[in-house]
Structure formats: structure tokens, C-alpha cells
Scaffold this motif. Structure first.
Motif, PDB file in Angstrom:
ATOM      1  N   ASP A  52       4.582  -2.465   2.332  1.00 23.06           N
ATOM      2  CA  ASP A  52       4.470  -1.736   1.061  1.00 23.06           C
ATOM      3  C   ASP A  52       4.432  -0.227   1.304  1.00 23.06           C
ATOM      4  O   ASP A  52       5.060   0.554   0.579  1.00 23.06           O
ATOM      5  CB  ASP A  52       3.205  -2.171   0.311  1.00 23.06           C
ATOM      6  CG  ASP A  52       3.308  -3.596  -0.224  1.00 23.06           C
ATOM      7  OD1 ASP A  52       4.439  -4.120  -0.268  1.00 23.06           O
ATOM      8  OD2 ASP A  52       2.263  -4.173  -0.573  1.00 23.06           O
ATOM      9  N   THR A  53       3.685   0.182   2.333  1.00 22.74           N
ATOM     10  CA  THR A  53       3.611   1.613   2.659  1.00 22.74           C
ATOM     11  C   THR A  53       4.975   2.133   3.089  1.00 22.74           C
ATOM     12  O   THR A  53       5.377   3.242   2.719  1.00 22.74           O
ATOM     13  CB  THR A  53       2.578   1.857   3.775  1.00 22.74           C
ATOM     14  OG1 THR A  53       1.303   1.362   3.369  1.00 22.74           O
ATOM     15  CG2 THR A  53       2.461   3.341   4.089  1.00 22.74           C
ATOM     16  N   GLN A  56       7.033   2.737   0.081  1.00 25.59           N
ATOM     17  CA  GLN A  56       6.617   3.967  -0.600  1.00 25.59           C
ATOM     18  C   GLN A  56       7.144   5.200   0.135  1.00 25.59           C
ATOM     19  O   GLN A  56       7.582   6.176  -0.483  1.00 25.59           O
ATOM     20  CB  GLN A  56       5.092   4.019  -0.683  1.00 25.59           C
ATOM     21  CG  GLN A  56       4.475   2.939  -1.564  1.00 25.59           C
ATOM     22  CD  GLN A  56       2.960   2.922  -1.488  1.00 25.59           C
ATOM     23  OE1 GLN A  56       2.333   3.923  -1.160  1.00 25.59           O
ATOM     24  NE2 GLN A  56       2.361   1.781  -1.784  1.00 25.59           N
ATOM     25  N   LEU A  57       7.098   5.153   1.463  1.00 27.79           N
ATOM     26  CA  LEU A  57       7.621   6.267   2.253  1.00 27.79           C
ATOM     27  C   LEU A  57       9.125   6.429   2.036  1.00 27.79           C
ATOM     28  O   LEU A  57       9.631   7.549   1.899  1.00 27.79           O
ATOM     29  CB  LEU A  57       7.329   6.031   3.737  1.00 27.79           C
ATOM     30  CG  LEU A  57       5.860   6.127   4.165  1.00 27.79           C
ATOM     31  CD1 LEU A  57       5.692   5.584   5.579  1.00 27.79           C
ATOM     32  CD2 LEU A  57       5.381   7.573   4.104  1.00 27.79           C
ATOM     33  N   ALA A  60       9.689   8.053  -1.285  1.00 32.58           N
ATOM     34  CA  ALA A  60       9.343   9.477  -1.261  1.00 32.58           C
ATOM     35  C   ALA A  60      10.431  10.290  -0.563  1.00 32.58           C
ATOM     36  O   ALA A  60      10.773  11.398  -0.995  1.00 32.58           O
ATOM     37  CB  ALA A  60       8.006   9.674  -0.552  1.00 32.58           C
ATOM     38  N   LEU A  72       4.481  14.664   4.403  1.00 32.06           N
ATOM     39  CA  LEU A  72       4.522  13.216   4.174  1.00 32.06           C
ATOM     40  C   LEU A  72       3.340  12.540   4.871  1.00 32.06           C
ATOM     41  O   LEU A  72       2.706  11.644   4.307  1.00 32.06           O
ATOM     42  CB  LEU A  72       5.843  12.653   4.710  1.00 32.06           C
ATOM     43  CG  LEU A  72       6.190  11.218   4.295  1.00 32.06           C
ATOM     44  CD1 LEU A  72       6.505  11.162   2.804  1.00 32.06           C
ATOM     45  CD2 LEU A  72       7.390  10.704   5.093  1.00 32.06           C
ATOM     46  N   LYS A  74       0.411  13.878   5.588  1.00 38.63           N
ATOM     47  CA  LYS A  74      -0.829  14.191   4.874  1.00 38.63           C
ATOM     48  C   LYS A  74      -0.961  13.347   3.611  1.00 38.63           C
ATOM     49  O   LYS A  74      -2.039  12.852   3.288  1.00 38.63           O
ATOM     50  CB  LYS A  74      -0.854  15.677   4.509  1.00 38.63           C
ATOM     51  CG  LYS A  74      -1.052  16.608   5.699  1.00 38.63           C
ATOM     52  CD  LYS A  74      -1.021  18.061   5.262  1.00 38.63           C
ATOM     53  CE  LYS A  74      -1.170  18.997   6.454  1.00 38.63           C
ATOM     54  NZ  LYS A  74      -1.089  20.431   6.047  1.00 38.63           N
ATOM     55  N   GLN A  75       0.139  13.172   2.922  1.00 36.42           N
ATOM     56  CA  GLN A  75       0.111  12.426   1.663  1.00 36.42           C
ATOM     57  C   GLN A  75      -0.249  10.958   1.876  1.00 36.42           C
ATOM     58  O   GLN A  75      -0.969  10.364   1.074  1.00 36.42           O
ATOM     59  CB  GLN A  75       1.481  12.527   0.984  1.00 36.42           C
ATOM     60  CG  GLN A  75       1.555  11.836  -0.375  1.00 36.42           C
ATOM     61  CD  GLN A  75       2.918  12.016  -1.028  1.00 36.42           C
ATOM     62  OE1 GLN A  75       3.711  12.868  -0.619  1.00 36.42           O
ATOM     63  NE2 GLN A  75       3.200  11.220  -2.035  1.00 36.42           N
ATOM     64  N   TYR A  76       0.218  10.382   2.992  1.00 37.76           N
ATOM     65  CA  TYR A  76      -0.016   8.955   3.231  1.00 37.76           C
ATOM     66  C   TYR A  76      -0.984   8.703   4.392  1.00 37.76           C
ATOM     67  O   TYR A  76      -1.101   7.571   4.865  1.00 37.76           O
ATOM     68  CB  TYR A  76       1.322   8.253   3.503  1.00 37.76           C
ATOM     69  CG  TYR A  76       2.185   8.151   2.270  1.00 37.76           C
ATOM     70  CD1 TYR A  76       2.039   7.097   1.375  1.00 37.76           C
ATOM     71  CD2 TYR A  76       3.131   9.133   1.980  1.00 37.76           C
ATOM     72  CE1 TYR A  76       2.821   7.011   0.233  1.00 37.76           C
ATOM     73  CE2 TYR A  76       3.921   9.061   0.838  1.00 37.76           C
ATOM     74  CZ  TYR A  76       3.760   8.000  -0.030  1.00 37.76           C
ATOM     75  OH  TYR A  76       4.535   7.917  -1.166  1.00 37.76           O
ATOM     76  N   HIS A  77      -1.673   9.750   4.829  1.00 36.24           N
ATOM     77  CA  HIS A  77      -2.701   9.635   5.876  1.00 36.24           C
ATOM     78  C   HIS A  77      -2.132   9.009   7.152  1.00 36.24           C
ATOM     79  O   HIS A  77      -2.685   8.055   7.706  1.00 36.24           O
ATOM     80  CB  HIS A  77      -3.886   8.807   5.376  1.00 36.24           C
ATOM     81  CG  HIS A  77      -4.426   9.263   4.055  1.00 36.24           C
ATOM     82  ND1 HIS A  77      -5.102  10.457   3.890  1.00 36.24           N
ATOM     83  CD2 HIS A  77      -4.350   8.701   2.812  1.00 36.24           C
ATOM     84  CE1 HIS A  77      -5.439  10.602   2.616  1.00 36.24           C
ATOM     85  NE2 HIS A  77      -4.990   9.554   1.941  1.00 36.24           N
ATOM     86  N   LEU A  78      -1.017   9.559   7.616  1.00 33.32           N
ATOM     87  CA  LEU A  78      -0.361   9.049   8.812  1.00 33.32           C
ATOM     88  C   LEU A  78      -0.570   9.999   9.988  1.00 33.32           C
ATOM     89  O   LEU A  78      -0.896  11.167   9.807  1.00 33.32           O
ATOM     90  CB  LEU A  78       1.142   8.879   8.558  1.00 33.32           C
ATOM     91  CG  LEU A  78       1.521   8.012   7.358  1.00 33.32           C
ATOM     92  CD1 LEU A  78       3.028   7.995   7.172  1.00 33.32           C
ATOM     93  CD2 LEU A  78       0.995   6.589   7.540  1.00 33.32           C
TER      94      LEU A  78
END
Length: 296
Positions: A52-53, A56-57, A60, A72, A74-78
Motif C-alpha cells: 500500500d505504501t 502511495q509513493l 505521489a 518524499l 520526509k512525507q512517508y517517514h522513509l
């Protein structure tokens, strides 16, 4: 009761099944099946979350081709990582040597993001930081690698030389331990091993298979184990005790038969499961698992 099946073909043979006993279908208590259900469900949930992530990536990245890798992340905590400069022929160990990831890298422009690629270590989003034209490596670029290669080659040569010298000395009737220490080596004594055993931290029984053809006191030829070398002497040898084997023969035979029965049953179960699914007679309803309650 007593019914006999048609011929059933499996990967390991052809079988005929006879029904000896029937048991009324019933539901096992949840406590009995909880642990067996936990791991598949957790793995499935983790895989779904990662998938799912990744979706979403991808969305985006498609939505804006100007978004940076740092934004990217920072937005998804990667976590952001950086590989060393690589060529098309270099292994990509940082990304589990994924061929798909490597192919994607060499199709990207600087700063461009690639949709998530699945590797053996999870999903990765790729971005090229810089592109260097093919060129003869400068001294600064190759210095560390050349030094490391030279050290590794020198170390391997020294290890081989010491192994050959140790074997020569011991065959000339010098004590094994004394000869090893004189060469700066540390002699060790292993536990007894069988063909399917291993010498802890050294080699498997298969690798030292020559030992089983030697007599007690014999020294084997130096054995190459990658960058290392092994010299060993057979300290003692225990021959097979046929009397003990005869005593255990019945038990070993039964264990072997039971193992084969288990393999045959598993092959039959898998074949039956596949056939019933294809015929539409077996339906799995994972949503019903929710009725078992919480797995915690």
C-alpha cells in the motif's frame, strides 16, 4: 468406510488411498491454532502495508515529477541511503543485487524518481544523484580498492604458504601443535564429526570428506576455503559398529518409513488441495478468521 480412491499422481509417485476411518469435521479451539495463524497473518499484513505504501509513493511520484527524494522520504517517514558510484557491470549489493533496480538506475535522469521497485530487502525508490561518463579511474578513485585487493591477495598467498609449510612439517614427523605455533597459527581440536556434521567455524563434513578415508594420525592436504586455508590431522577415528547398527536397524527403518509416509501424505494433500481449488470445491475465506478473535 473402506472406499478406495482412483489413482492419484503426485510429484513423487502414484498412490491409491483407502479410507480406514472417518472423523466428523469440527473446529479446533482457538488456543490450539492461534500461534499457527499468527505469523502468516502478521506477514500478510506487513506485506500489504508495504504494498500500500509503495502504491502511495508511486501515485505521489506520478502526481509531481518535481518532488525530491528527500521530500518524499520526509512525507512517508522513509530512510534515505546512498550507494557508491556503480557501473552497469558492478554488483548492487546495497539493493540485494536486484537486476530490476539496476536496470531502472541506468534509465533515470539526474534528480528523477523511479516508482518503487521491489527487492529482496523491500521496496526502494531510486534517484540518480550524478552521472559520470565512462573513464579510466583516477588514482584517487581506485586507490582504496586497489589497496584492499592487494591486501586480500597478499593475505591469501600468505595463508596458502603457511598451510603448505605446516602440512610439510607435520608429514616430516614434527608435532602438529608445535609446528602450527612456530608458524604463528593457533591449533585447535574439534569435536568428533560424522559425514553430515561440521567443524565449528571451519568447514562442513562434506568439505573435509577426505578425512573419512584417512587413518588416525594422517594429515590431509591443505584445503582452500575461500580466502582461508585449513590443515587438519585425524586425531582418532571411530569405525562403524555393526552390532549397534543391527540393534537400531528396526528403529531406523521405522523412522525412514514414517518420513516417507509424511512426504507422501503432504504431496497428496497439496495435490488434492490444488485439484479441489481448480474444481471450485474448496474455498478459503480468510475473512472468517476475524471470528476467532484477537491474536494478541
Amino acid at each position: 468406510m473402506g472406499s478406495t480412491s482412483d489413482l492419484i499422481r503426485t510429484q513423487i509417485g502414484i498412490y491409491i488411498i483407502k479410507v480406514l476411518e472417518k472423523e466428523t469435521a469440527h473446529t479446533k479451539p482457538f488456543d490450539e491454532v492461534k500461534e499457527s495463524l499468527r505469523m502468516p497473518i502478521l506477514l500478510s499484513e506487513a506485506d500489504k502495508l508495504a504494498s500500500d505504501t509503495a502504491d502511495q509513493l508511486s501515485a505521489a511520484i506520478r502526481h509531481s515529477n518535481k518532488i525530491s527524494l528527500d521530500d518524499l522520504a520526509k512525507q512517508y517517514h522513509l530512510t534515505v541511503g546512498e550507494t557508491r558510484p556503480i557501473s552497469s557491470t558492478d554488483p548492487l549489493l546495497e539493493l540485494a543485487n536486484s537486476q530490476e533496480a539496476k536496470n531502472a538506475i541506468f534509465l533515470l535522469r539526474i534528480g528523477e524518481l523511479n516508482p518503487p521497485v521491489r527487492t529482496d530487502r523491500g521496496y526502494v525508490v531510486l534517484s540518480v544523484k550524478s552521472i559520470q561518463p565512462a573513464h579510466q579511474g583516477s588514482v584517487e578513485e581506485v586507490r582504496d580498492r586497489v589497496i584492499a585487493d592487494l591486501k586480500r591477495e597478499k593475505s591469501a598467498e600468505m595463508a596458502k604458504g603457511k598451510a603448505v609449510e605446516l602440512a610439510r612439517r607435520v608429514k616430516a614427523n614434527e608435532k602438529f601443535d608445535a609446528a602450527a605455533r612456530a608458524l604463528g597459527l593457533e591449533p585447535k581440536t574439534s569435536d568428533p564429526i560424522a559425514h553430515d556434521g561440521s567443524i565449528a567455524g571451519a568447514a562442513s563434513g562434506k568439505q573435509v570428506g577426505a578425512a573419512f578415508n584417512l587413518k588416525a594420525g594422517d594429515v590431509a592436504a591443505p584445503l582452500s576455503l575461500g580466502q582461508n586455508w585449513l590443515v587438519y590431522r585425524v586425531a582418532e577415528k571411530t569405525e562403524v559398529n555393526t552390532a549397534d547398527f543391527d540393534k537400531q536397524k528396526k528403529q531406523l527403518t521405522e523412522e525412514l518409513l514414517q518420513s516417507k509416509r509424511s512426504l507422501a501424505f503432504e504431496a497428496f494433500r497439496t495435490a488434492l488441495d490444488t485439484r479441489l481449488k481448480q474444481e471450485g470445491k474448496l474455498k478459503l475465506m480468510p475473512e472468517k478468521l476475524k471470528g476467532f478473535g484477537t491474536l494478541g
